[in-house]
Design a protein around this motif. Sequence first.
Motif, PDB file in Angstrom:
ATOM      1  N   ALA A 249       0.830  -1.208   0.000  1.00 54.80           N
ATOM      2  CA  ALA A 249       0.000   0.000   0.000  1.00 54.80           C
ATOM      3  C   ALA A 249       0.862   1.256   0.000  1.00 54.80           C
ATOM      4  O   ALA A 249       0.565   2.226  -0.707  1.00 54.80           O
ATOM      5  CB  ALA A 249      -0.927  -0.009   1.219  1.00 54.80           C
ATOM      6  N   ILE A 250       1.935   1.273   0.779  1.00 50.54           N
ATOM      7  CA  ILE A 250       2.792   2.462   0.822  1.00 50.54           C
ATOM      8  C   ILE A 250       3.546   2.621  -0.493  1.00 50.54           C
ATOM      9  O   ILE A 250       3.780   3.739  -0.966  1.00 50.54           O
ATOM     10  CB  ILE A 250       3.752   2.420   2.034  1.00 50.54           C
ATOM     11  N   ALA A 251       3.909   1.498  -1.131  1.00 55.57           N
ATOM     12  CA  ALA A 251       4.580   1.571  -2.432  1.00 55.57           C
ATOM     13  C   ALA A 251       3.630   2.105  -3.500  1.00 55.57           C
ATOM     14  O   ALA A 251       4.030   2.874  -4.379  1.00 55.57           O
ATOM     15  CB  ALA A 251       5.112   0.196  -2.824  1.00 55.57           C
ATOM     16  N   ALA A 252       2.340   1.699  -3.431  1.00 57.12           N
ATOM     17  CA  ALA A 252       1.364   2.199  -4.388  1.00 57.12           C
ATOM     18  C   ALA A 252       1.123   3.687  -4.201  1.00 57.12           C
ATOM     19  O   ALA A 252       0.893   4.427  -5.166  1.00 57.12           O
ATOM     20  CB  ALA A 252       0.049   1.425  -4.241  1.00 57.12           C
ATOM     21  N   GLU A 253       1.205   4.162  -2.949  1.00 57.14           N
ATOM     22  CA  GLU A 253       0.962   5.576  -2.663  1.00 57.14           C
ATOM     23  C   GLU A 253       2.147   6.461  -3.043  1.00 57.14           C
ATOM     24  O   GLU A 253       1.970   7.525  -3.663  1.00 57.14           O
ATOM     25  CB  GLU A 253       0.674   5.748  -1.171  1.00 57.14           C
ATOM     26  N   LEU A 254       3.362   6.040  -2.681  1.00 60.75           N
ATOM     27  CA  LEU A 254       4.534   6.905  -2.813  1.00 60.75           C
ATOM     28  C   LEU A 254       5.491   6.498  -3.933  1.00 60.75           C
ATOM     29  O   LEU A 254       6.256   7.329  -4.411  1.00 60.75           O
ATOM     30  CB  LEU A 254       5.306   6.935  -1.490  1.00 60.75           C
ATOM     31  N   GLY A 255       5.483   5.233  -4.299  1.00 58.37           N
ATOM     32  CA  GLY A 255       6.437   4.729  -5.275  1.00 58.37           C
ATOM     33  C   GLY A 255       7.198   3.542  -4.707  1.00 58.37           C
ATOM     34  O   GLY A 255       7.224   3.309  -3.497  1.00 58.37           O
ATOM     35  N   GLU A 256       7.851   2.795  -5.591  1.00 59.15           N
ATOM     36  CA  GLU A 256       8.549   1.584  -5.173  1.00 59.15           C
ATOM     37  C   GLU A 256       9.650   1.858  -4.152  1.00 59.15           C
ATOM     38  O   GLU A 256       9.968   1.005  -3.324  1.00 59.15           O
ATOM     39  CB  GLU A 256       9.137   0.871  -6.393  1.00 59.15           C
ATOM     40  N   TRP A 257      10.234   3.058  -4.184  1.00 58.52           N
ATOM     41  CA  TRP A 257      11.297   3.386  -3.236  1.00 58.52           C
ATOM     42  C   TRP A 257      10.812   3.285  -1.793  1.00 58.52           C
ATOM     43  O   TRP A 257      11.600   3.005  -0.873  1.00 58.52           O
ATOM     44  CB  TRP A 257      11.835   4.801  -3.497  1.00 58.52           C
ATOM     45  N   ALA A 258       9.499   3.492  -1.562  1.00 55.72           N
ATOM     46  CA  ALA A 258       8.962   3.528  -0.206  1.00 55.72           C
ATOM     47  C   ALA A 258       8.934   2.159   0.459  1.00 55.72           C
ATOM     48  O   ALA A 258       8.658   2.060   1.659  1.00 55.72           O
ATOM     49  CB  ALA A 258       7.569   4.147  -0.209  1.00 55.72           C
ATOM     50  N   ARG A 259       9.238   1.098  -0.282  1.00 59.37           N
ATOM     51  CA  ARG A 259       9.357  -0.218   0.340  1.00 59.37           C
ATOM     52  C   ARG A 259      10.480  -0.242   1.372  1.00 59.37           C
ATOM     53  O   ARG A 259      10.531  -1.127   2.231  1.00 59.37           O
ATOM     54  CB  ARG A 259       9.578  -1.296  -0.724  1.00 59.37           C
ATOM     55  N   GLY A 260      11.364   0.731   1.298  1.00 67.09           N
ATOM     56  CA  GLY A 260      12.437   0.818   2.285  1.00 67.09           C
ATOM     57  C   GLY A 260      11.937   0.996   3.707  1.00 67.09           C
ATOM     58  O   GLY A 260      12.610   0.591   4.667  1.00 67.09           O
ATOM     59  N   TYR A 261      10.759   1.572   3.861  1.00 65.27           N
ATOM     60  CA  TYR A 261      10.210   1.769   5.201  1.00 65.27           C
ATOM     61  C   TYR A 261       9.957   0.447   5.927  1.00 65.27           C
ATOM     62  O   TYR A 261       9.844   0.420   7.154  1.00 65.27           O
ATOM     63  CB  TYR A 261       8.902   2.562   5.130  1.00 65.27           C
ATOM     64  N   ALA A 262       9.857  -0.649   5.172  1.00 63.64           N
ATOM     65  CA  ALA A 262       9.575  -1.951   5.768  1.00 63.64           C
ATOM     66  C   ALA A 262      10.836  -2.768   6.026  1.00 63.64           C
ATOM     67  O   ALA A 262      10.752  -3.881   6.547  1.00 63.64           O
ATOM     68  CB  ALA A 262       8.624  -2.749   4.877  1.00 63.64           C
ATOM     69  N   LEU A 263      12.019  -2.234   5.672  1.00 64.63           N
ATOM     70  CA  LEU A 263      13.256  -2.980   5.883  1.00 64.63           C
ATOM     71  C   LEU A 263      13.627  -2.999   7.362  1.00 64.63           C
ATOM     72  O   LEU A 263      13.767  -1.950   7.993  1.00 64.63           O
ATOM     73  CB  LEU A 263      14.399  -2.350   5.075  1.00 64.63           C
ATOM     74  N   ASP A 264      13.819  -4.181   7.897  1.00 62.43           N
ATOM     75  CA  ASP A 264      14.253  -4.350   9.288  1.00 62.43           C
ATOM     76  C   ASP A 264      15.785  -4.325   9.290  1.00 62.43           C
ATOM     77  O   ASP A 264      16.429  -5.229   8.753  1.00 62.43           O
ATOM     78  CB  ASP A 264      13.726  -5.674   9.838  1.00 62.43           C
ATOM     79  N   GLN A 265      16.377  -3.293   9.895  1.00 64.66           N
ATOM     80  CA  GLN A 265      17.812  -3.077   9.765  1.00 64.66           C
ATOM     81  C   GLN A 265      18.497  -2.749  11.089  1.00 64.66           C
ATOM     82  O   GLN A 265      17.900  -2.127  11.972  1.00 64.66           O
ATOM     83  CB  GLN A 265      18.093  -1.907   8.812  1.00 64.66           C
ATOM     84  N   ARG A 266      19.757  -3.138  11.157  1.00 60.35           N
ATOM     85  CA  ARG A 266      20.677  -2.669  12.191  1.00 60.35           C
ATOM     86  C   ARG A 266      21.972  -2.273  11.498  1.00 60.35           C
ATOM     87  O   ARG A 266      22.576  -3.080  10.793  1.00 60.35           O
ATOM     88  CB  ARG A 266      20.947  -3.747  13.245  1.00 60.35           C
ATOM     89  N   LEU A 267      22.393  -1.015  11.678  1.00 57.43           N
ATOM     90  CA  LEU A 267      23.604  -0.511  11.042  1.00 57.43           C
ATOM     91  C   LEU A 267      24.540   0.072  12.087  1.00 57.43           C
ATOM     92  O   LEU A 267      24.093   0.695  13.057  1.00 57.43           O
ATOM     93  CB  LEU A 267      23.270   0.572  10.010  1.00 57.43           C
ATOM     94  N   SER A 268      25.830  -0.093  11.871  1.00 57.36           N
ATOM     95  CA  SER A 268      26.834   0.381  12.812  1.00 57.36           C
ATOM     96  C   SER A 268      27.496   1.673  12.335  1.00 57.36           C
ATOM     97  O   SER A 268      27.933   1.761  11.182  1.00 57.36           O
ATOM     98  CB  SER A 268      27.915  -0.686  13.002  1.00 57.36           C
ATOM     99  N   GLY A 269      27.595   2.647  13.235  1.00 61.38           N
ATOM    100  CA  GLY A 269      28.345   3.873  12.953  1.00 61.38           C
ATOM    101  C   GLY A 269      29.701   3.880  13.625  1.00 61.38           C
ATOM    102  O   GLY A 269      30.319   4.937  13.777  1.00 61.38           O
ATOM    103  N   ALA A 270      30.203   2.699  14.016  1.00 61.27           N
ATOM    104  CA  ALA A 270      31.441   2.611  14.793  1.00 61.27           C
ATOM    105  C   ALA A 270      32.659   3.115  14.019  1.00 61.27           C
ATOM    106  O   ALA A 270      33.566   3.726  14.596  1.00 61.27           O
ATOM    107  CB  ALA A 270      31.673   1.169  15.251  1.00 61.27           C
ATOM    108  N   LYS A 271      32.709   2.860  12.720  1.00 67.29           N
ATOM    109  CA  LYS A 271      33.875   3.289  11.940  1.00 67.29           C
ATOM    110  C   LYS A 271      34.015   4.804  11.954  1.00 67.29           C
ATOM    111  O   LYS A 271      35.124   5.334  12.122  1.00 67.29           O
ATOM    112  CB  LYS A 271      33.768   2.776  10.510  1.00 67.29           C
ATOM    113  N   ALA A 272      32.916   5.513  11.790  1.00 65.58           N
ATOM    114  CA  ALA A 272      32.971   6.975  11.808  1.00 65.58           C
ATOM    115  C   ALA A 272      33.387   7.494  13.177  1.00 65.58           C
ATOM    116  O   ALA A 272      34.141   8.470  13.281  1.00 65.58           O
ATOM    117  CB  ALA A 272      31.610   7.561  11.420  1.00 65.58           C
TER     118      ALA A 272
END
Length: 295
Positions: A249-272
């Motif tokens: 539904a969010i992809a139909a509303e905003l575009g295929e890029w909006a599927r990113g909102y459903a990505l379950d992620q953990r990212l590290s900022g330790a290097k910076a």
Amino acid sequence: MRVFILGGTGVVGSAVVRELIARGHELFGLARSGTAAARLGQWGATPIAGDIGCPEPWVGKLPQLDAVVHAACDFDSDMGTTDRRLLDVLLPTLAAQRDPPRLIYTGGCWLFGATGDELATEETPFRPLPAFAWMVPQLRRVLTATGLDGIVIHPAMVYARDGGVFHRLARDAKTGETVSVVESEAVRWPLVHNEDLASLYALALESAPAGSSYIGAAIEGLPIGRIARAFARRFGTGKIEPQIVPVDAIAAELGEWARGYALDQRLSGAKARRELGWRPKHLDPEGEIARLVSS
């Protein structure tokens, strides 16, 4: 440094402009409209009229520069084509300058795909959201380009008070509606406040080695349901429990890029943190939401 920024009035770029000016750098910014030019001028930057979708008229008019920050993206179906055309024109122009300039290119957390419980780092292979797959060869062009010092920053999900990726949640809460989240309230978003991210851009501009990449994640991964509930409590919506919106539904509303909102992620900022001395200050988004002034 004399720095030119693309996307200087966006959530990321506006914070970068203010941060770099505060640090004593001279800023130029691409302005697609009179409103954008006025905003850049108000912050102390010199506007240069132009559009990323049509780079030929303005790229040749750029002054001698020490660095360029590319933080612009039109979230439409042509964004990959637009970016390729821009770099086709911009890279040789920068390489022809008297001294090799720095070019900071903005990647993104969605290039790493759904990480689940894995903590992604700069060494993690890309598994890009299909709508952003075009960005991987583009950032590699920047990192390997001759005649300039290429650097890539991958921002986490960028918020700014009740703006940025929090905009829709804040809107729902302020109108008294049930706050909506995509797919599941257990989906984790890596987060960074735009002011902290601007600090990372400044540090990378001033001291990062050429060819390096950094993930800008101040918070490794926070369930989005906690953010939705924080907004619901702050603005007194009738129902604290979020409403779940299917990803289709969010992809139909905003575009295929909006599927990113459903990505379950953990990212590290330790290097910076380790290499550049990055020290994010905004580490409690729920607390910041609780302190928001009603408007």
